[in-house]
Design a protein around this motif. Structure first.
Motif, mmCIF file in Angstrom:
data_model
loop_
_atom_site.group_PDB
_atom_site.id
_atom_site.type_symbol
_atom_site.label_atom_id
_atom_site.label_comp_id
_atom_site.label_asym_id
_atom_site.label_seq_id
_atom_site.Cartn_x
_atom_site.Cartn_y
_atom_site.Cartn_z
ATOM 1 N N THR A 135 0.834 -1.201 0.000
ATOM 2 C CA THR A 135 0.000 0.000 0.000
ATOM 3 C C THR A 135 0.869 1.251 0.000
ATOM 4 O OG1 THR A 135 -1.704 -1.199 1.234
ATOM 5 C CG2 THR A 135 -1.832 1.226 1.235
ATOM 6 N N SER A 136 0.520 2.198 -0.849
ATOM 7 C CA SER A 136 1.265 3.450 -0.901
ATOM 8 C C SER A 136 1.111 4.213 0.410
ATOM 9 C CB SER A 136 0.757 4.320 -2.059
ATOM 10 O OG SER A 136 1.301 5.623 -1.979
ATOM 11 N N LYS A 137 2.179 4.894 0.815
ATOM 12 C CA LYS A 137 2.100 5.681 2.042
ATOM 13 C C LYS A 137 1.092 6.818 1.928
ATOM 14 C CE LYS A 137 6.385 4.930 4.537
ATOM 15 N NZ LYS A 137 7.632 5.528 5.074
ATOM 16 N N SER A 138 0.810 7.248 0.724
ATOM 17 C CA SER A 138 -0.187 8.300 0.540
ATOM 18 C C SER A 138 -1.579 7.823 0.923
ATOM 19 C CB SER A 138 -0.182 8.797 -0.911
ATOM 20 O OG SER A 138 -0.532 7.745 -1.802
#
Length: 514
Positions: A135-138
């Protein structure tokens, strides 16, 4: 010209016009190479091609530099790549290490001293990466959302210092941190041994061990300064009557002031955050033990973390219960009890899974001999906010964590906030750093809860144990607590599963369950 000569010249012409192709030059440390992961052996030295930034260079792995019949090599200054795997396999953290540096061999042989590691096994993260798409940190919470505040009234530091903690406001803080100056105060008295060497000659091995651990464990810039006077300073009083003991629950009330009255004018304490009092090697243990000494109010200012330590090359080591604290590992452990202290994580010390078992023997703040927990590394500044993944407990997410005791700037901590006073923490364990003796059956994702409302000594951090097998008690308490691939735990409606593992660490899935 005969036909055979013409044919020979034609073949030679063909070779001279063939295009050339790049090949790996003879391997040597720092030289260029062409393909990550390629290995080469030159003059009995083993190298692996690694990538640093945009450059491909040879890294000496020292795999072939072994003593007959012993695993791997024992160079204390070597940095290994995780791409070659984790070597020096042991069956327990307390096993004898054939690679123990010479200066520690005598101590390792003492029956009263734990056989914990006398060196730091250094690894840098290689090029191997998980296949999972994380999962992207964004799409995650910010690191700030996981910075659970400490309770200002608590004696111990369990989370991030709050603005109401006045002791932190005036700079006492918990030490040692990645940037720290330690002032050594060497003294001798009527009841100590007489000095025969300089303080650095006797205690340099201890402080070098500490410096080595701090600088390796810090993924952020670090600077460790150790300052010694060039000789032992005379102290006019006997030391034994002060009863400086490891059993002291609070700093000794008078010793620091009495000592400063005689030595303050001879030492410049400017810039120091810690004071460590040492006596000549060979002094009997019952003269001075490891104990907290409290504030050193010097001419240059107040230093809030003072400690005595056990004498080196001590006499009669079996006379005292805590003689084993002469081990350099225990120096670091006890240093974290100074100033604003970290707590032990023993729980109720019964190690009963139906009671408050704490962290078993996991992490530096237990007897197990491991590294500082990744949670404590974060609150003390050993890792950056950018290495923390803060996951919402209500959302499904996937996370890769590099091993917490491997040098890297990749993500190392997964935090799941449950409330303003409780978080789940996950870190990846591999046989590196001060975990280098940990056997393979203990590797995995160490999962635990930090609860700042549990202010009893030894409480506040608790392992979340696997559901589908026994946590085990060998080779030490709750040794098999980490989750392995395919395993999961559920805690307060949050399911945590391991979906991929390797030399690179672990990939963890977080999801909400009913």
């Amino acid at each position: 010209m005969n036909k055979r000569l013409i044919a020979l010249l034609s073949i030679l012409s063909l070779f001279l016009t063939l295009p050339t192709f790049p090949v790996n030059a003879a391997a040597k440390a720092g030289a260029k190479c062409t393909k990550v992961g390629v290995k080469s052996v030159v003059n009995d030295k083993s190298y692996i091609c690694t990538k640093s930034g945009k450059k491909l260079t040879w890294l000496e792995s020292k795999n072939k530099q072994s003593a007959p019949g012993l695993p791997g090599g024992f160079e204390t200054n070597t940095t290994y790549s995780t791409d070659i795997g984790y070597e020096h396999q042991f069956d327990r953290p307390n096993a004898i290490d054939p690679g123990t540096p010479t200066e520690w061999k005598a101590m390792e042989s003492q029956s009263s001293v734990q056989k914990l590691g006398f060196r730091i096994k250094k690894y840098q993260l290689g090029q191997q990466r998980p296949k999972s798409l994380v999962t992207s940190k964004s799409d995650l919470l910010s690191a700030d959302a996981c910075k659970m505040p400490d309770r200002s009234g608590d004696y111990f530091l369990r989370a991030f210092p709050s603005s109401g903690n006045e002791q932190f406001v005036v700079g006492r803080g918990a030490y040692p941190k990645p940037k720290v100056t330690i002032q050594v105060v060497p003294i001798f008295a009527e009841d100590t041994a007489k000095p025969t060497r300089t303080p650095e000659e006797e205690y340099g091995k201890y402080f070098n061990f500490i410096k080595n651990w701090i600088e390796y464990s810090s993924d952020v810039p670090s600077e460790v300064l150790i300052r010694y006077p060039d000789k032992y300073l005379s102290f006019s009083k006997k030391i034994k009557p002060y009863e400086i003991s490891h059993k002291l629950e609070r700093p000794h009330p008078t010793f620091a002031n009495d000592l400063l009255a005689e030595v303050d004018s001879q030492i410049n304490f400017s810039g120091a955050q810690m004071v460590v009092v040492v006596v000549p090697g060979g002094t009997p243990l019952d003269v001075i033990q490891q104990g907290p000494l409290g504030d050193f109010i010097t001419q240059e200012g107040t230093i809030g973390a003072g400690s005595s330590v056990y004498p080196d090359t001590y006499a009669n080591p079996l006379r005292l219960q805590y003689a084993g604290l002469a081990h350099p590992y225990w120096w670091i452990h006890e240093f974290f009890h100074l100033g604003i202290p970290l707590d032990d994580h023993y729980g109720d010390q019964r190690f009963d899974v139906n009671s408050e078992y704490g962290m078993g023997w996991w992490t530096l703040m237990t007897p197990g001999g491991g590294d500082l927990s990744i949670w404590e590394k974060w609150i003390l500044g050993y890792i950056a906010d950018s290495q923390v993944r803060c996951a919402d407990k209500s959302n499904t997410s996937l996370h890769w964590l590099a091993p917490s005791s491997v040098k890297t700037t990749e993500d190392k901590a997964l935090i799941i906030p449950l409330s303003q006073t409780k978080v789940i923490v996950i870190e990846s364990i591999r046989a590196a750093g001060m975990y280098y003796k940990w056997p393979k059956n203990t590797w995995g994702a160490l999962t635990y809860v930090v609860d700042v409302t549990k202010e009893i000594h030894g409480y506040g951090m608790t392992l979340i144990l696997p559901q589908n097998r026994s946590a085990g008690t060998l080779p030490y308490k709750l040794a098999e607590a980490p989750l392995r691939i395919g395993e999961s735990v559920t805690y307060e409606g949050v399911k945590i599963s391991i979906v991929e593992s390797g030399n690179f660490g672990d990939v963890i899935k977080v999801e909400k369950v009913a």
